[in-house]
Enzyme design. Structure first.
Site, mmCIF file in Angstrom:
data_model
loop_
_atom_site.group_PDB
_atom_site.id
_atom_site.type_symbol
_atom_site.label_atom_id
_atom_site.label_comp_id
_atom_site.label_asym_id
_atom_site.label_seq_id
_atom_site.Cartn_x
_atom_site.Cartn_y
_atom_site.Cartn_z
ATOM 1 N N GLY A 58 -40.344 27.863 -66.352
ATOM 2 C CA GLY A 58 -39.081 27.164 -66.213
ATOM 3 C C GLY A 58 -38.260 27.195 -67.490
ATOM 4 N N TYR A 118 -32.791 14.050 -55.180
ATOM 5 C CA TYR A 118 -33.347 14.369 -56.503
ATOM 6 C C TYR A 118 -33.525 13.115 -57.343
ATOM 7 C CZ TYR A 118 -33.190 15.668 -61.436
ATOM 8 O OH TYR A 118 -33.436 15.763 -62.785
ATOM 9 N N LYS A 145 -37.177 11.686 -58.711
ATOM 10 C CA LYS A 145 -37.512 11.568 -60.123
ATOM 11 C C LYS A 145 -37.852 10.129 -60.490
ATOM 12 C CE LYS A 145 -37.308 14.507 -62.859
ATOM 13 N NZ LYS A 145 -38.327 15.491 -63.333
ATOM 14 N N SER A 205 -29.032 23.286 -64.663
ATOM 15 C CA SER A 205 -27.726 22.932 -65.219
ATOM 16 C C SER A 205 -26.998 24.127 -65.798
ATOM 17 C CB SER A 205 -27.906 21.866 -66.305
ATOM 18 O OG SER A 205 -28.463 20.688 -65.775
#
Length: 348
Positions: free
Chosen positions: A12, A160, A164, A204
């Protein structure tokens, strides 16, 4: 012998930079991948920053399954849990089912903690999100700190944000009942930008990629607290080693900027390379109509229209001596890095 750190999700964006920085500071690193096929890509990405020879190895483990985690934590001193299950990235298109993302995020965090505490590692640092310490969606202004918890029962939360929040809550609940030597800390970043290690980068950073490509007709009235990926990694490492960090939450956000501000910085700083960056701000009503009738993926961003909620990082600054790069440096480094890699936005 150098200490060994397990980094979850080395393929990632944050994970790759975490592996690279740990190696640069002299640590041995093990990172998890979902399959052996990803090892070469991770090695090549990290090699653009530091030579990993002899100090980087891999463990195959998936956050959605139990297999592999016992072996992954064997012999490590610290665990940096920065990975998120597929789909739990915060971008548009992560789904509208309010429960679909909760199980993989929450259960993945608990798998990591169970393995780490059973192995007696010194400390686990988990990447949460500033969205887990934010007021309800209807609040449009304010500055909050780590003492606030997002209300997971708020019906307006996007999937999301709820996932989280519940994942971090479950992790702290687990540690509250744990009796042993392993310490726990969480880091709550804002929107993560900065240089990329490969062309295959989403999250992002895809916002900047879409701006550069000219694919956006204009910018919505959305604000982001932008943190440089290198500064975020530095915060994780400070949280990993500082005695003051044990048992604490740390916000890792950056300077607030409207997307129109981001566009201006890119246009002014890139010259001809930024000529396609849109400068027109889209009316809120246009974004809402597009979300309703043309692009359902936009529904996830509509609650953020016009909101200027911010977070304070005073705790990280005072306890961990953390500091951040200026916003223009982060955005322009991100853009030039994307242009160099010829990266394209991840489709949603």
């Amino acid at each position: 012998m150098p200490e060994t750190v397990l980094v979850t999700g080395g393929s990632g964006y944050i994970g790759g930079w975490t592996v690279a920085e740990l190696l640069s500071r002299g640590y041995r690193v093990r990172t998890t991948v979902r399959s052996r096929a990803k090892e070469r890509a991770v090695t090549e990405a990290v090699s653009t920053v530091v030579d990993p020879a002899g100090r980087l190895d891999f463990a195959v483990a998936d956050l959605t399954a139990d297999a592999g985690w016992e072996a992954a934590v064997e012999g490590v001193d610290y665990v940096l849990h920065v990975a998120a299950p597929l789909g739990v990235t915060g971008g548009a298109g992560t789904g509208n089912n309010p429960d679909a993302l909760v199980a993989p995020a929450r259960d993945g965090a608990l798998r990591v903690l169970r393995a780490a505490t059973a192995a007696g590692v010194r400390r686990v640092v988990m990447t949460s999100a500033a969205n887990a310490a934010s007021p309800s969606s209807y609040a449009t202004e304010g500055v909050t700190d780590e003492t606030l918890w997002t209300d997971p029962d708020d019906p307006t939360l996007i999937p999301y944000r709820r996932a989280k929040t519940l994942a971090e809550m479950a992790a702290w609940d687990f540690m509250d009942t744990y009796r042993g030597p392993t310490e726990f800390t969480t880091v709550l970043p804002g929107a993560v930008f900065g240089p990329v290690l490969t062309a295959d980068t989403g999250g992002s950073v895809g916002i900047v990629a879409r701006m550069l490509s000219g694919a956006m007709p204009g910018v919505p009235r959305i604000g982001l607290e932008i943190v440089d990926v290198r500064d975020l990694v530095d915060l994780h490492l400070r949280a990993m080693t500082s005695p003051a960090a044990a048992g604490e939450r740390f916000l890792g956000t950056g300077e607030f900027a409207w997307m129109a501000d981001m566009a201006r910085i890119l246009r002014e700083g890139l010259g001809d390379a930024g000529r396609r960056v849109p400068t027109r701000q889209l009316p809120d009503i246009a974004v809402r109509l597009a979300a309703r009738f043309r692009d359902p993926a936009l529904r996830e961003i509509t609650p953020a229209l016009g909101r200027r909620n911010r977070h304070t990082t005073a705790k990280a600054e005072s306890l961990l001596a953390w500091h951040r790069r200026p916003l223009p440096e982060t955005l322009l480094t991100c853009a030039t890095s994307l242009l160099t890699h010829q990266a394209t936005p991840t489709p949603h």
